[in-house]
Each structure stands twice: as C-alpha cells, then as structure tokens.
Design an enzyme around this catalytic site. Structure first.
Site, mmCIF file in Angstrom:
data_model
loop_
_atom_site.group_PDB
_atom_site.id
_atom_site.type_symbol
_atom_site.label_atom_id
_atom_site.label_comp_id
_atom_site.label_asym_id
_atom_site.label_seq_id
_atom_site.Cartn_x
_atom_site.Cartn_y
_atom_site.Cartn_z
ATOM 1 N N GLU A 24 0.858 -1.171 0.000
ATOM 2 C CA GLU A 24 0.000 0.000 0.000
ATOM 3 C C GLU A 24 0.899 1.226 0.000
ATOM 4 O O GLU A 24 1.840 1.309 0.780
ATOM 5 C CB GLU A 24 -0.930 0.016 1.222
ATOM 6 N N HIS A 79 -4.328 6.471 -0.509
ATOM 7 C CA HIS A 79 -3.609 5.218 -0.320
ATOM 8 C C HIS A 79 -4.117 4.203 -1.331
ATOM 9 O O HIS A 79 -5.141 4.411 -1.977
ATOM 10 C CB HIS A 79 -3.710 4.697 1.123
ATOM 11 N N HIS A 81 -4.971 0.070 -2.505
ATOM 12 C CA HIS A 81 -5.373 -1.282 -2.111
ATOM 13 C C HIS A 81 -4.839 -2.213 -3.206
ATOM 14 O O HIS A 81 -5.517 -2.451 -4.203
ATOM 15 C CB HIS A 81 -6.898 -1.400 -2.025
ATOM 16 N N ASP A 92 -9.964 0.568 7.122
ATOM 17 C CA ASP A 92 -9.993 2.012 6.879
ATOM 18 C C ASP A 92 -11.016 2.688 7.791
ATOM 19 O O ASP A 92 -10.754 3.759 8.347
ATOM 20 C CB ASP A 92 -10.337 2.321 5.425
#
Length: 141
Positions: A24, A79, A81, A92
């Site tokens: 990530e 961010h 995934h 999250d």
C-alpha cells in the site's frame, strides 16, 4: 459533494501505486476546499505495508507546520489497495477519526474519492464523493 483534481496529480498518484504493486502506498492531498491541487508522497510506515498504511509522522507533522504557516491546506490523504478495490475497507473505517477529511483510494488503475463522515454509507464511516478530473495546471511534491 464534488471534488476536483487535475489529471496530472491523479496520474502521479496512480503511478505511485503502480510502482509498488504489492505494498500500500500513501500520501497527502493538498489544496483548497473542493479542489485537490497537489499530492505529497509519504513513506508507508505501517508494520505490514502489504495490507495496511500509516503515513510517515515526520512528513505529516512537517506538512501541518507548513499549513499553519500559510502553506497548502491538507484536505486528506490517498492510499492504495494492491489486491482490492478502490473502496474503503473495514480497517480504513477503524482509522476514520477526522470527519470531513478526504480519502482517495486507488486500486488496479482506478481511483475513487470518499469523505470521512460518522454514519456514512460505507462501513458507517465514509460517503462517496464525485471526483471530477480536469486538465488544470498542477504539481506534485
């Protein structure tokens, strides 16, 4: 809610994620209300960056100090995934502690914007945001 982002900033965020396909990646979203004008890559200091992210505190605090001194405003963060979808995960949702912050999540070359909001439609923590990509001038630091 609609948030604008320049094509160049979004392409750099997507490239950041593509360059680290098994981890990530993360960074800060900077700009003015309802417009992401810039993105700042940060190190992911999570214990397991393959399945979690944590923005480097030194970069975060430095950016907060700059914001207080009149620098760019932190709107939220992005961010990736790597093995999922561009939607917030249950993990999250646990990290959602600042109502109104924007979360740009990227996965498999796609990006979606979310606004952190108590009682939101996704995991009780996020509401979807319409992301409009335009060709305005931009930068990435």
């Amino acid at each position: 809610m609609t948030v604008r982002i320049s094509r160049g900033v979004l392409q750099r965020i997507l490239a950041h994620a593509a360059n680290e396909p098994v981890r990530e990646v993360c960074g800060l979203l900077l700009g003015s209300p309802l417009r992401v004008e810039n993105a700042r890559e940060t190190a992911n200091v999570a214990l397991d960056p393959a399945s979690a992210f944590e923005i480097d505190p030194a970069t975060l605090f430095g950016t907060l100090r700059a914001e207080r001194a009149g620098g760019p405003r932190i709107l939220g963060h992005y961010h990736s995934h790597p093995n999922g979808s561009p939607t917030p995960s249950a993990r999250d949702a646990v990290m959602a502690l600042q109502p109104g912050r924007l979360w740009l999540i990227v996965a498999r070359g796609e990006a979606r914007m979310w606004c952190e909001w108590p009682g939101g439609a996704m995991h009780g923590a996020f509401d979807p945001v319409e992301l409009v990509v335009d060709d305005a001038q931009d930068g990435c630091t």
